[in-house]
Design a protein around this motif. Structure first.
Motif, PDB file in Angstrom:
ATOM      1  N   ARG A 319       5.167  -7.289 -11.705  1.00 48.92           N
ATOM      2  CA  ARG A 319       3.919  -6.843 -10.957  1.00 48.92           C
ATOM      3  C   ARG A 319       4.165  -7.150  -9.551  1.00 48.92           C
ATOM      4  N   ASN A 320       4.585  -8.364  -9.150  1.00 50.83           N
ATOM      5  CA  ASN A 320       4.806  -8.666  -7.804  1.00 50.83           C
ATOM      6  C   ASN A 320       5.633  -7.697  -7.235  1.00 50.83           C
ATOM      7  N   SER A 321       6.914  -7.363  -7.800  1.00 51.01           N
ATOM      8  CA  SER A 321       7.878  -6.427  -7.189  1.00 51.01           C
ATOM      9  C   SER A 321       7.295  -5.286  -6.864  1.00 51.01           C
ATOM     10  N   ALA A 323       3.998  -4.526  -6.648  1.00 45.76           N
ATOM     11  CA  ALA A 323       2.989  -4.587  -5.402  1.00 45.76           C
ATOM     12  C   ALA A 323       3.800  -4.622  -4.151  1.00 45.76           C
ATOM     13  N   HIS A 324       5.171  -5.003  -3.814  1.00 42.30           N
ATOM     14  CA  HIS A 324       5.752  -4.891  -2.625  1.00 42.30           C
ATOM     15  C   HIS A 324       6.612  -3.704  -2.527  1.00 42.30           C
ATOM     16  N   THR A 325       6.422  -2.719  -3.294  1.00 47.87           N
ATOM     17  CA  THR A 325       7.224  -1.490  -3.156  1.00 47.87           C
ATOM     18  C   THR A 325       6.392  -0.363  -2.933  1.00 47.87           C
TER      19      THR A 325
END
Ligand code: NAD
Length: 325
Positions: A319-321, A323-325
């Motif tokens: 989820r975090n990755s 959100a950062h793409t």
């Protein structure tokens, strides 16, 4: 120091088996068509090879000092959960038959003294929930409900035939639903315990998850540490012929769902939906593997309590990755 080759070392059980063999003091070479997705390998050497190709099998089995592996563990397979198996029948039959034929043949020709083949309880027919347990011999006359099971049955026979023709001790385990951390948890190849852990981890508290079937199918879920201990015990035994390898604890899919939800601490509604569920029930004798003094130590509740946090952490990272793409 004994030397072992683990085929499929980039996968779930193969990765755990490498760790087990290292704990037992082996020099280990891992081989796979891809690296391990989740953890750096603990193998002393790792080769990226496609074992459908006989020359790659030879390369995997060749040691630079001219010596020979004492033990070969063949776990490489094109496989996944019921969803994958039901839609990739040709790939499963084609790729796995090639791997298993070429590995057994090459290992026998190169004088490997001990060869392990990872089969599956998918070789058995469908069973009814109240049926008495069946033994290894009851696999025949055979009627597996999917092509993955048919290929495993054939590959068992290939390995055992080479064991009769050559001085190669062959051991065959029929694994029963293995689960634990560091296995495929998303992407379509994940098996039921991992898929359910993912669905529960992704769900909001008080939300709903969808589960294939109606929850009544009966299974045995085997924690990976128990399974690799069983592989090791069987490999060093004199048990010829196939051996069922799984926990004694039977559970419905509904029990599994409840156990995962309990591990999450969430309150969720379960909606059963149509999907590829597989057989109705499983009930296999564990007398042969028990004769070696092996029995599973990790209950379903304990195993899920160890597995869920790992999958929950993977979901968070994904989820975090995203959100950062
Ligand atoms: P997995 O998919 O995680 O591991 C199999 C590995 O084989 C993968 O890393 C894959 O890349 C590798 N592989 C596939 N094709 C290859 C090729 N052409 N050349 C080299 N490597 C190749 O699966 P797993 O759960 O670790 O299963 C290991 C073995 O146990 C398999 O043979 C599987 O059929 C058997 N098995 C597993 C279960 C279970 O519940 N996980 C149950 C019964 C039997």
């Amino acid at each position: 120091m004994k030397r072992a080759l683990v085929c499929g070392a980039g996968g779930f059980i193969g990765g755990h088996l490498v760790k087990k063999l290292k704990r037992e003091g082996y020099w280990v070479r891992g081989v796979d068509i891809k690296p391990h997705e989740f953890v750096p390998t603990q193998a002393d050497g790792f080769r990226l090879l496609d074992l459908r190709d006989p020359q790659s099998c030879r390369t995997a089995l060749t040691l630079s000092d001219g010596g020979s592996f004492e033990e070969v563990y063949q776990l490489a397979a094109d496989m996944g959960g019921m969803g994958f198996i039901s839609r990739a029948e040709c790939e499963v039959l084609h790729n796995n038959a090639l791997i298993n034929i070429h590995m057994a043949h090459t290992a026998a020709e190169m004088g490997i003294p001990r060869y392990f083949f990872s089969s599956s309880v998918c070789i058995y027919r469908d069973m009814q929930p109240d049926e008495a347990s069946v033994t290894e011999d009851d696999a025949v006359p055979a009627n597996p409900d999917n092509e993955y099971g048919w290929e495993k049955l054939y590959a068992e026979r290939v390995a055992m035939a080479y064991g009769r023709r050559y001085p190669m001790q062959v051991r065959v385990a029929r694994f029963e639903n293995c689960y634990g951390p560091e296995g495929t948890w998303t992407g379509g190849r994940e098996k039921a315990p991992a898929a359910l852990c993912r669905k529960v981890a992704e769900a909001e508290d008080s939300g709903t998850i969808e589960v294939w079937g109606d929850g009544t199918a009966i299974r045995v879920f085997t924690y990976v540490d128990d399974l690799v201990d069983g592989i090791f015990a069987l490999m060093h035994s004199d048990l010829d012929g196939p051996v069922n390898l799984g926990s004694e604890e039977r559970a419905t899919v509904g029990d599994l769902v409840r156990t995962v939800i309990e591990a999450s601490g969430k309150r969720l509604t379960v909606k059963y939906v149509p999907g590829p569920v597989g057989v109705h029930a499983r009930n296999f004798s564990k007398a042969r593997i028990a004769s070696l003094g092996w029995k599973s130590k990790v209950s379903l509740r304990e195993g899920i309590a160890r597995t869920y946090p790992w999958i929950q952490a993977q979901v968070k990272v994904a989820r975090n990755s995203a959100a950062h793409t």
